[in-house]
Design a protein around this motif. Structure first.
Motif, PDB file in Angstrom:
ATOM      1  N   LEU A 194     -42.575  86.920-119.561  1.00 49.30           N
ATOM      2  CA  LEU A 194     -44.019  86.733-119.676  1.00 49.30           C
ATOM      3  C   LEU A 194     -44.384  86.318-121.100  1.00 49.30           C
ATOM      4  N   GLU A 195     -43.882  87.049-122.064  1.00 51.03           N
ATOM      5  CA  GLU A 195     -44.171  86.744-123.469  1.00 51.03           C
ATOM      6  C   GLU A 195     -43.725  85.331-123.834  1.00 51.03           C
ATOM      7  N   GLY A 205     -43.115  82.861-121.776  1.00 53.11           N
ATOM      8  CA  GLY A 205     -43.874  81.904-120.979  1.00 53.11           C
ATOM      9  C   GLY A 205     -45.236  81.614-121.582  1.00 53.11           C
ATOM     10  N   ILE A 206     -45.879  82.652-122.080  1.00 51.09           N
ATOM     11  CA  ILE A 206     -47.176  82.480-122.755  1.00 51.09           C
ATOM     12  C   ILE A 206     -47.003  81.590-123.983  1.00 51.09           C
ATOM     13  N   GLU A 207     -45.927  81.796-124.738  1.00 50.60           N
ATOM     14  CA  GLU A 207     -45.663  80.968-125.920  1.00 50.60           C
ATOM     15  C   GLU A 207     -45.504  79.498-125.535  1.00 50.60           C
ATOM     16  N   ALA A 208     -44.775  79.242-124.433  1.00 51.70           N
ATOM     17  CA  ALA A 208     -44.590  77.859-123.986  1.00 51.70           C
ATOM     18  C   ALA A 208     -45.915  77.237-123.549  1.00 51.70           C
ATOM     19  N   GLN A 209     -46.713  77.996-122.812  1.00 44.67           N
ATOM     20  CA  GLN A 209     -48.031  77.501-122.401  1.00 44.67           C
ATOM     21  C   GLN A 209     -48.889  77.152-123.603  1.00 44.67           C
ATOM     22  N   ALA A 210     -48.891  78.015-124.611  1.00 39.37           N
ATOM     23  CA  ALA A 210     -49.709  77.780-125.803  1.00 39.37           C
ATOM     24  C   ALA A 210     -49.225  76.562-126.564  1.00 39.37           C
ATOM     25  N   GLU A 211     -47.910  76.358-126.610  1.00 41.83           N
ATOM     26  CA  GLU A 211     -47.371  75.187-127.306  1.00 41.83           C
ATOM     27  C   GLU A 211     -47.808  73.890-126.619  1.00 41.83           C
ATOM     28  N   ILE A 212     -47.876  73.926-125.298  1.00 40.49           N
ATOM     29  CA  ILE A 212     -48.234  72.720-124.540  1.00 40.49           C
ATOM     30  C   ILE A 212     -49.741  72.513-124.468  1.00 40.49           C
ATOM     31  N   CYS A 234     -43.570  80.342-113.736  1.00 36.94           N
ATOM     32  CA  CYS A 234     -43.512  78.897-113.958  1.00 36.94           C
ATOM     33  C   CYS A 234     -43.057  78.584-115.382  1.00 36.94           C
ATOM     34  N   PHE A 235     -43.709  79.187-116.359  1.00 41.77           N
ATOM     35  CA  PHE A 235     -43.394  78.855-117.742  1.00 41.77           C
ATOM     36  C   PHE A 235     -42.282  79.736-118.305  1.00 41.77           C
ATOM     37  N   GLY A 236     -42.306  81.036-118.013  1.00 37.66           N
ATOM     38  CA  GLY A 236     -41.285  81.935-118.549  1.00 37.66           C
ATOM     39  C   GLY A 236     -39.917  81.763-117.927  1.00 37.66           C
ATOM     40  N   ASP A 237     -39.879  81.506-116.624  1.00 37.17           N
ATOM     41  CA  ASP A 237     -38.595  81.364-115.934  1.00 37.17           C
ATOM     42  C   ASP A 237     -38.045  79.941-115.968  1.00 37.17           C
ATOM     43  N   TYR A 238     -38.915  78.923-116.033  1.00 35.64           N
ATOM     44  CA  TYR A 238     -38.447  77.536-115.935  1.00 35.64           C
ATOM     45  C   TYR A 238     -38.635  76.738-117.220  1.00 35.64           C
ATOM     46  N   TYR A 239     -39.843  76.682-117.745  1.00 32.47           N
ATOM     47  CA  TYR A 239     -40.104  75.841-118.917  1.00 32.47           C
ATOM     48  C   TYR A 239     -39.294  76.272-120.138  1.00 32.47           C
ATOM     49  N   THR A 240     -38.917  77.538-120.202  1.00 32.57           N
ATOM     50  CA  THR A 240     -38.174  78.039-121.365  1.00 32.57           C
ATOM     51  C   THR A 240     -36.678  77.769-121.276  1.00 32.57           C
ATOM     52  N   ARG A 241     -36.219  77.251-120.161  1.00 32.03           N
ATOM     53  CA  ARG A 241     -34.785  77.030-119.990  1.00 32.03           C
ATOM     54  C   ARG A 241     -34.296  75.873-120.866  1.00 32.03           C
ATOM     55  N   LYS A 242     -33.015  75.916-121.194  1.00 27.99           N
ATOM     56  CA  LYS A 242     -32.397  74.809-121.914  1.00 27.99           C
ATOM     57  C   LYS A 242     -32.180  73.653-120.936  1.00 27.99           C
ATOM     58  N   GLY A 243     -31.782  72.512-121.456  1.00 28.24           N
ATOM     59  CA  GLY A 243     -31.456  71.371-120.598  1.00 28.24           C
ATOM     60  C   GLY A 243     -32.487  70.269-120.613  1.00 28.24           C
ATOM     61  N   LEU A 244     -33.768  70.627-120.759  1.00 31.18           N
ATOM     62  CA  LEU A 244     -34.854  69.652-120.869  1.00 31.18           C
ATOM     63  C   LEU A 244     -35.810  70.119-121.957  1.00 31.18           C
ATOM     64  N   HIS A 254     -53.652  88.138-111.474  1.00 30.54           N
ATOM     65  CA  HIS A 254     -52.205  88.106-111.196  1.00 30.54           C
ATOM     66  C   HIS A 254     -51.675  86.684-111.039  1.00 30.54           C
ATOM     67  N   ILE A 255     -52.495  85.741-110.541  1.00 28.28           N
ATOM     68  CA  ILE A 255     -52.025  84.358-110.417  1.00 28.28           C
ATOM     69  C   ILE A 255     -51.730  83.774-111.794  1.00 28.28           C
ATOM     70  N   ASN A 256     -52.614  84.004-112.735  1.00 28.36           N
ATOM     71  CA  ASN A 256     -52.404  83.517-114.098  1.00 28.36           C
ATOM     72  C   ASN A 256     -51.179  84.184-114.737  1.00 28.36           C
ATOM     73  N   ARG A 257     -50.986  85.469-114.435  1.00 28.46           N
ATOM     74  CA  ARG A 257     -49.813  86.180-114.960  1.00 28.46           C
ATOM     75  C   ARG A 257     -48.536  85.615-114.355  1.00 28.46           C
ATOM     76  N   TRP A 258     -48.558  85.357-113.041  1.00 31.75           N
ATOM     77  CA  TRP A 258     -47.388  84.764-112.389  1.00 31.75           C
ATOM     78  C   TRP A 258     -47.095  83.378-112.960  1.00 31.75           C
ATOM     79  N   LEU A 259     -48.146  82.600-113.194  1.00 36.92           N
ATOM     80  CA  LEU A 259     -47.974  81.269-113.765  1.00 36.92           C
ATOM     81  C   LEU A 259     -47.268  81.348-115.122  1.00 36.92           C
ATOM     82  N   ALA A 260     -47.728  82.268-115.967  1.00 39.25           N
ATOM     83  CA  ALA A 260     -47.123  82.410-117.291  1.00 39.25           C
ATOM     84  C   ALA A 260     -45.691  82.922-117.200  1.00 39.25           C
ATOM     85  N   ALA A 261     -45.462  83.938-116.383  1.00 39.36           N
ATOM     86  CA  ALA A 261     -44.140  84.569-116.331  1.00 39.36           C
ATOM     87  C   ALA A 261     -43.137  83.742-115.548  1.00 39.36           C
TER      88      ALA A 261
END
Length: 202
Positions: A117-118, A120-127, A149-159, A140-147
């Motif tokens: 979550l933490e 993911g929030i950082e990635a959202q703020a950067e974008i 979508c952004f925390g589980d996927y956007y933070t991954r290496k590779g892209l 909870h939808i916004n929390r799920w989005l941060a944790a």
């Protein structure tokens, strides 16, 4: 069945346009990696599985790595749903194994279940800007989005984040009916450097 045999006139014109005219248009070229990322993400978004299976080996031959391809497919989960993503994951795994890629590949996660979550929030703020640091608190939808979508996927290496915003735009555009999300992710793309000129090429 081979469409080159059953539909030779169609294939002649289709292939000339797609693989000659478009890619050689003056001042409109994308690098091969970006072009094939956009193509694969658009095919996933439009559920073009048969064409995806044709294009994936070409994309791998033109610079996309197996890790990059897997990251594109994984990220589709949050924008298309698991049910529409899974056939593409299965096809990707099949094609990668045929090419001698050992699965599972090395993990690309940079978060844990405790800090997703933490991060993911950082990635959202950067974008999208600093206001996103509080957006997750809206429900909870916004929390799920941060944790997720952004925390589980956007933070991954590779892209990179810019590449992730590009494929997100392609997922949304190809589905249709996602105009509010497209507007938001147009802004996200521009914030990541994917400007208007870039999108006229993509």
């Amino acid at each position: 069945m081979n469409t080159h045999q059953t539909d030779p006139e169609f294939m002649e014109r289709f292939e000339y346009f797609a693989f000659n005219e478009v890619v050689n248009e003056k001042d409109q070229q994308l690098d091969e990696i970006t072009r094939y990322m956009a193509i694969l993400a658009t095919l996933i978004g439009s559920q073009g599985l048969d064409v995806y299976r044709e294009i994936l080996p070409v994309a791998l031959n033109n610079g996309l790595t197996p890790v990059m391809v897997k990251e594109i497919v994984y990220q589709a989960t949050d924008y298309l749903g698991y049910g529409r993503m899974l056939p593409f994951l299965n096809s990707t795994n099949e094609i990668l194994m045929e090419r001698g890629v050992n699965l599972p590949m090395d993990g690309q996660a940079t978060t844990t279940l405790d800090d997703r979550l933490e991060k993911g929030i950082e990635a959202q703020a950067e974008i999208f800007g600093e206001q996103m640091k509080e957006a997750w608190k809206a429900g909870h939808i916004n929390r799920w989005l941060a944790a997720n979508c952004f925390g589980d996927y956007y933070t991954r290496k590779g892209l990179s984040l810019a590449q992730r915003e590009l494929i997100t735009f392609c997922f949304l555009m190809a589905q249709g009916g996602c105009e509010p999300q497209l507007i938001a992710h147009s802004k996200g793309n521009m914030n990541m450097g994917n400007d208007k000129l870039f999108f006229t090429k993509a």
